[in-house]
Motif scaffolding. Structure first.
Motif, PDB file in Angstrom:
ATOM      1  N   LEU A 276      10.324  50.094  17.181  1.00  0.00           N
ATOM      2  CA  LEU A 276      11.106  49.249  17.886  1.00  0.00           C
ATOM      3  C   LEU A 276      10.513  48.777  19.113  1.00  0.00           C
ATOM      4  CD1 LEU A 276      14.525  50.667  17.296  1.00  0.00           C
ATOM      5  CD2 LEU A 276      13.458  48.543  16.339  1.00  0.00           C
ATOM      6  N   ASN A 277       9.757  49.681  19.955  1.00  0.00           N
ATOM      7  CA  ASN A 277       8.995  49.153  21.167  1.00  0.00           C
ATOM      8  C   ASN A 277       7.890  48.160  20.843  1.00  0.00           C
ATOM      9  OD1 ASN A 277      10.642  50.357  23.279  1.00  0.00           O
ATOM     10  ND2 ASN A 277       9.656  52.486  22.907  1.00  0.00           N
ATOM     11  N   VAL A 278       7.115  48.640  19.906  1.00  0.00           N
ATOM     12  CA  VAL A 278       6.200  47.539  19.381  1.00  0.00           C
ATOM     13  C   VAL A 278       6.715  46.181  19.071  1.00  0.00           C
ATOM     14  CG1 VAL A 278       4.275  47.394  17.827  1.00  0.00           C
ATOM     15  CG2 VAL A 278       4.396  49.536  18.905  1.00  0.00           C
ATOM     16  N   PHE A 279       7.574  46.239  18.164  1.00  0.00           N
ATOM     17  CA  PHE A 279       8.330  45.028  17.839  1.00  0.00           C
ATOM     18  C   PHE A 279       8.896  44.252  19.030  1.00  0.00           C
ATOM     19  CE2 PHE A 279      12.281  42.756  16.548  1.00  0.00           C
ATOM     20  CZ  PHE A 279      11.506  41.639  15.764  1.00  0.00           C
ATOM     21  N   TYR A 280       9.638  44.922  19.932  1.00  0.00           N
ATOM     22  CA  TYR A 280       9.920  44.297  21.174  1.00  0.00           C
ATOM     23  C   TYR A 280       8.999  43.598  21.825  1.00  0.00           C
ATOM     24  CZ  TYR A 280      12.744  43.823  25.321  1.00  0.00           C
ATOM     25  OH  TYR A 280      13.487  43.312  26.466  1.00  0.00           O
ATOM     26  N   TYR A 281       7.870  44.425  22.133  1.00  0.00           N
ATOM     27  CA  TYR A 281       6.639  43.934  22.848  1.00  0.00           C
ATOM     28  C   TYR A 281       6.127  42.583  22.269  1.00  0.00           C
ATOM     29  CZ  TYR A 281       1.902  43.662  24.795  1.00  0.00           C
ATOM     30  OH  TYR A 281       0.685  43.241  25.366  1.00  0.00           O
ATOM     31  N   VAL A 282       5.912  42.438  21.014  1.00  0.00           N
ATOM     32  CA  VAL A 282       5.191  41.661  20.258  1.00  0.00           C
ATOM     33  C   VAL A 282       6.383  40.335  20.370  1.00  0.00           C
ATOM     34  CG1 VAL A 282       4.711  40.424  17.879  1.00  0.00           C
ATOM     35  CG2 VAL A 282       3.745  42.805  18.829  1.00  0.00           C
ATOM     36  N   TRP A 283       7.590  40.610  20.141  1.00  0.00           N
ATOM     37  CA  TRP A 283       8.626  39.624  20.323  1.00  0.00           C
ATOM     38  C   TRP A 283       8.454  38.688  21.587  1.00  0.00           C
ATOM     39  CZ3 TRP A 283      14.429  40.026  21.817  1.00  0.00           C
ATOM     40  CH2 TRP A 283      15.036  38.890  21.368  1.00  0.00           C
ATOM     41  N   HIS A 284       8.384  39.558  22.689  1.00  0.00           N
ATOM     42  CA  HIS A 284       8.370  38.986  23.958  1.00  0.00           C
ATOM     43  C   HIS A 284       6.888  38.360  24.293  1.00  0.00           C
ATOM     44  CE1 HIS A 284      12.150  39.775  26.337  1.00  0.00           C
ATOM     45  NE2 HIS A 284      12.120  41.100  25.481  1.00  0.00           N
ATOM     46  N   GLN A 285       6.130  38.797  23.859  1.00  0.00           N
ATOM     47  CA  GLN A 285       4.784  38.106  23.899  1.00  0.00           C
ATOM     48  C   GLN A 285       4.776  36.477  23.200  1.00  0.00           C
ATOM     49  OE1 GLN A 285       2.073  38.685  25.963  1.00  0.00           O
ATOM     50  NE2 GLN A 285       3.536  40.450  26.718  1.00  0.00           N
ATOM     51  N   GLN A 286       5.567  36.487  22.189  1.00  0.00           N
ATOM     52  CA  GLN A 286       5.660  35.132  21.528  1.00  0.00           C
ATOM     53  C   GLN A 286       6.144  34.107  22.521  1.00  0.00           C
ATOM     54  OE1 GLN A 286       4.593  34.446  18.681  1.00  0.00           O
ATOM     55  NE2 GLN A 286       3.789  36.714  18.242  1.00  0.00           N
ATOM     56  N   GLU A 287       7.249  34.421  23.188  1.00  0.00           N
ATOM     57  CA  GLU A 287       7.800  33.455  24.182  1.00  0.00           C
ATOM     58  C   GLU A 287       6.901  32.754  25.207  1.00  0.00           C
ATOM     59  OE1 GLU A 287      11.389  35.115  26.231  1.00  0.00           O
ATOM     60  OE2 GLU A 287      12.245  35.389  24.289  1.00  0.00           O
ATOM     61  N   ALA A 288       6.798  31.668  25.481  1.00  0.00           N
ATOM     62  CA  ALA A 288       5.710  31.093  26.564  1.00  0.00           C
ATOM     63  C   ALA A 288       6.155  31.785  27.889  1.00  0.00           C
ATOM     64  CB  ALA A 288       5.934  29.575  26.393  1.00  0.00           C
ATOM     65  N   PRO A 289       4.913  32.174  28.550  1.00  0.00           N
ATOM     66  CA  PRO A 289       5.302  32.541  29.994  1.00  0.00           C
ATOM     67  C   PRO A 289       5.598  31.370  30.900  1.00  0.00           C
ATOM     68  CG  PRO A 289       2.885  32.569  29.267  1.00  0.00           C
ATOM     69  CD  PRO A 289       3.560  32.177  28.245  1.00  0.00           C
ATOM     70  N   LEU A 290       6.493  31.577  31.718  1.00  0.00           N
ATOM     71  CA  LEU A 290       6.818  30.477  32.643  1.00  0.00           C
ATOM     72  C   LEU A 290       5.821  30.611  33.681  1.00  0.00           C
ATOM     73  CD1 LEU A 290      10.654  31.817  33.380  1.00  0.00           C
ATOM     74  CD2 LEU A 290       9.726  29.822  31.990  1.00  0.00           C
ATOM     75  N   ARG A 291       5.317  29.563  34.126  1.00  0.00           N
ATOM     76  CA  ARG A 291       4.291  28.911  34.914  1.00  0.00           C
ATOM     77  C   ARG A 291       4.922  28.259  36.150  1.00  0.00           C
ATOM     78  NH1 ARG A 291       0.059  27.037  30.512  1.00  0.00           N
ATOM     79  NH2 ARG A 291      -0.511  29.114  29.851  1.00  0.00           N
ATOM     80  N   ALA A 292       4.101  28.811  37.444  1.00  0.00           N
ATOM     81  CA  ALA A 292       4.687  27.749  38.533  1.00  0.00           C
ATOM     82  C   ALA A 292       4.239  26.482  38.465  1.00  0.00           C
ATOM     83  CB  ALA A 292       3.982  28.489  39.843  1.00  0.00           C
ATOM     84  N   LYS A 293       4.856  25.631  38.938  1.00  0.00           N
ATOM     85  CA  LYS A 293       4.631  24.217  38.839  1.00  0.00           C
ATOM     86  C   LYS A 293       3.340  24.033  40.102  1.00  0.00           C
ATOM     87  CE  LYS A 293       7.744  20.507  38.008  1.00  0.00           C
ATOM     88  NZ  LYS A 293       9.081  19.879  38.734  1.00  0.00           N
TER      89      LYS A 293
END
Length: 143
Positions: free
Chosen positions: A11-28
């Motif tokens: 479950l932790n590995v799945f949770y880690y992969v799922w959050h890496q799929q989201e685009a990280p927020l970048r500063a403008k």
């Protein structure tokens, strides 16, 4: 117990992969302010500029001391008598000119005679007494 531990790891590995799929927020990227400024490097008030855009020196505005804030005319008359006794020249101001209540405009030469100590003594003598400094122009004495 081993199965529970393995389930938590999966479950932790799945949770880690799922959050890496989201685009990280970048500063403008922010462009520095000095790149936006053109030949105009300072801020000027409209009253300080002439019609052709040249800077004009503004005449210093005189500020007056106002005493009062009383709701009745009797109190302002007693204050004016007290100021006359202190040799301070003060004129009554129309009720709408200086705000709510009755006010006295102290002449510039009288402001030098009224220090902090004198204002504290007057405020002890007159409970509702307030004082403020405003521009003298636009305030006409009552006649």
């Amino acid at each position: 117990m081993r199965w529970l531990f393995l389930l938590l790891v999966v479950l932790n590995v799945f949770y880690y992969v799922w959050h890496q799929q989201e685009a990280p927020l970048r500063a403008k990227d922010v462009t520095p302010l000095n790149l936006y400024r053109g030949p105009q490097q300072d801020i000027r008030l409209l009253s300080e500029t002439g019609g052709d855009g040249r800077k004009v020196e503004a005449a210093p505005r005189q500020q007056c001391l106002f005493l009062g804030g009383f709701s009745d005319e009797d109190s302002i008359a007693r204050l004016q008598q007290r100021l006359v006794a202190m040799k301070v020249n003060a004129q009554s101001v129309p009720k709408d000119a200086a705000g709510s209540g009755y006010w006295l405009a102290v002449a510039p030469d009288g402001q030098r005679l009224l220090g902090d100590q004198q204002l504290q003594n007057l405020s002890k003598e007159f409970n509702e007494l307030k004082h403020k400094i405003m521009l003298c122009e636009g305030v006409a004495p009552a006649e």
